[in-house]
Design a protein around this motif. Sequence first.
Motif, short mmCIF file in Angstrom:
data_model
loop_
_atom_site.label_atom_id
_atom_site.label_comp_id
_atom_site.label_asym_id
_atom_site.label_seq_id
_atom_site.Cartn_x
_atom_site.Cartn_y
_atom_site.Cartn_z
N PRO A 141 0.76 -1.24 -0.22
CA PRO A 141 0.33 -0.01 -0.40
C PRO A 141 0.37 1.35 -0.09
CG PRO A 141 0.13 -0.94 2.37
CD PRO A 141 0.91 -1.94 1.06
N VAL A 142 1.08 2.30 -0.81
CA VAL A 142 0.98 3.46 -1.47
C VAL A 142 0.05 4.73 -0.96
CG1 VAL A 142 2.86 4.83 -2.90
CG2 VAL A 142 3.34 2.07 -2.47
N ASN A 155 7.27 18.31 -8.77
CA ASN A 155 8.00 18.57 -7.70
C ASN A 155 7.24 18.36 -6.53
OD1 ASN A 155 10.73 18.50 -8.73
ND2 ASN A 155 10.06 20.74 -8.88
N GLN A 156 5.65 18.86 -6.35
CA GLN A 156 4.93 18.28 -5.52
C GLN A 156 4.70 17.15 -5.38
OE1 GLN A 156 0.60 20.16 -6.86
NE2 GLN A 156 0.53 19.89 -4.79
N LYS A 157 4.19 16.69 -3.55
CA LYS A 157 3.91 15.12 -2.64
C LYS A 157 2.30 15.46 -2.65
CE LYS A 157 7.71 12.79 -1.99
NZ LYS A 157 8.72 11.78 -0.92
N VAL A 158 1.87 14.47 -3.22
CA VAL A 158 0.05 14.58 -1.98
C VAL A 158 0.07 13.36 -1.11
CG1 VAL A 158 -2.13 14.44 -2.63
CG2 VAL A 158 -0.82 15.98 -4.18
N GLU A 159 -0.45 13.38 -0.14
CA GLU A 159 -0.08 12.04 1.05
C GLU A 159 -2.16 12.61 0.75
OE1 GLU A 159 1.85 11.43 4.54
OE2 GLU A 159 3.22 13.03 3.84
N THR A 160 -2.10 10.89 0.62
CA THR A 160 -3.82 10.34 0.72
C THR A 160 -4.13 9.42 1.83
OG1 THR A 160 -3.83 8.64 -0.88
CG2 THR A 160 -4.77 11.00 -1.83
N LYS A 161 -5.58 9.83 2.21
CA LYS A 161 -5.73 8.68 3.17
C LYS A 161 -5.78 7.44 2.24
CE LYS A 161 -10.06 7.93 6.27
NZ LYS A 161 -9.09 7.17 7.59
N VAL A 162 -6.21 7.25 1.24
CA VAL A 162 -6.40 5.78 0.15
C VAL A 162 -5.66 5.34 -0.49
CG1 VAL A 162 -8.02 4.66 -1.60
CG2 VAL A 162 -9.16 7.17 -0.69
N THR A 180 6.05 -4.39 -4.43
CA THR A 180 6.63 -3.88 -2.94
C THR A 180 7.94 -2.62 -3.25
OG1 THR A 180 8.52 -5.56 -3.84
CG2 THR A 180 6.06 -6.15 -2.20
N ASP A 181 8.51 -3.15 -4.08
CA ASP A 181 9.79 -1.78 -3.93
C ASP A 181 9.25 -0.51 -4.25
OD1 ASP A 181 8.98 -2.28 -7.12
OD2 ASP A 181 10.25 -2.46 -8.09
N ALA A 182 7.77 -0.52 -4.63
CA ALA A 182 7.43 0.87 -5.41
C ALA A 182 7.09 1.90 -3.07
CB ALA A 182 6.27 0.77 -5.79
N ASP A 183 7.54 3.04 -3.27
CA ASP A 183 7.57 3.73 -2.13
C ASP A 183 5.80 5.48 -2.65
OD1 ASP A 183 8.86 2.24 -0.34
OD2 ASP A 183 11.13 3.20 -1.02
N GLU A 184 6.56 5.39 -3.43
CA GLU A 184 5.65 6.33 -3.74
C GLU A 184 4.58 5.89 -5.65
OE1 GLU A 184 8.83 9.65 -5.75
OE2 GLU A 184 8.23 9.62 -4.03
N VAL A 185 3.76 7.05 -6.13
CA VAL A 185 2.97 7.14 -6.45
C VAL A 185 3.37 7.62 -7.26
CG1 VAL A 185 1.40 6.99 -8.21
CG2 VAL A 185 0.68 5.81 -5.78
N PHE A 243 -1.04 7.47 -13.57
CA PHE A 243 -0.24 6.71 -12.59
C PHE A 243 0.98 5.52 -13.30
CE2 PHE A 243 -4.25 6.93 -9.93
CZ PHE A 243 -3.82 7.82 -9.66
N GLU A 244 2.26 6.41 -13.01
CA GLU A 244 2.87 5.58 -14.19
C GLU A 244 3.45 4.44 -13.44
OE1 GLU A 244 6.44 8.49 -14.57
OE2 GLU A 244 5.67 9.73 -14.86
N GLY A 245 3.18 3.12 -14.37
CA GLY A 245 3.48 1.43 -13.47
C GLY A 245 2.34 1.22 -12.34
N MET A 246 1.10 1.52 -12.50
CA MET A 246 0.94 1.25 -11.38
C MET A 246 -0.19 -0.10 -11.75
SD MET A 246 -2.87 3.54 -11.69
CE MET A 246 -4.18 3.18 -12.54
#
Length: 196
Positions: free
Chosen positions: A153-154, A161-168, A174-179, A187-190
Amino acid sequence: MYGYEFYIDPSRCIGCRSCLQACEECETHRGKSMINFDFIERRESITSAAYVCWHCDEPTCAQVCPADAIKKGEDGIVHSSMKPRCIACSNCVLACPFGIPKMMEPEQQMMKCDMCYDRSSEGLKPMCASVCPTGAISFGKYEQIVPLRRTKPVNVHVFGNQKVETKVYLMLPTDADEVKVDGCGVFEGMLTRAES
């Protein structure tokens, strides 16, 4: 429902659209689906993905509302605009980096996924999660969902340059830390599936 979250796994979506039909049955949506449904990598495949509002920690839709009609609850759920306050300006629709809010013309009101608040506030699953046959849209506790998946889950989305954190959470390899989201909202590579 404390400790319960949405987990979206596009690699499991089979395009049945049962979530769209179920969403229309939610009492707060007045017969309209708040699910966003799209086809991913259209040039190469017919793969589909259904997703809900991401319920941002700092919701842009609420920040740009000149009438203060969009509120985020203490539980992190960002609600549709309050009808008496909404002036139907569409600022929220234009500002959302995910393209989630919908301006409903007959109602002159912005509406969006509110996690079926009428149901989830009483201990029931949102309509979409209760009918999804593959678990592409799941609603539950971490220990009920994540250990059973080969994905991770990410909830950090990167727009340039902007990061958005979400509730969902979006379920990724497993090697991904961000979308990473490209300029078109894709969404690249989702859809990369975790190997057995």
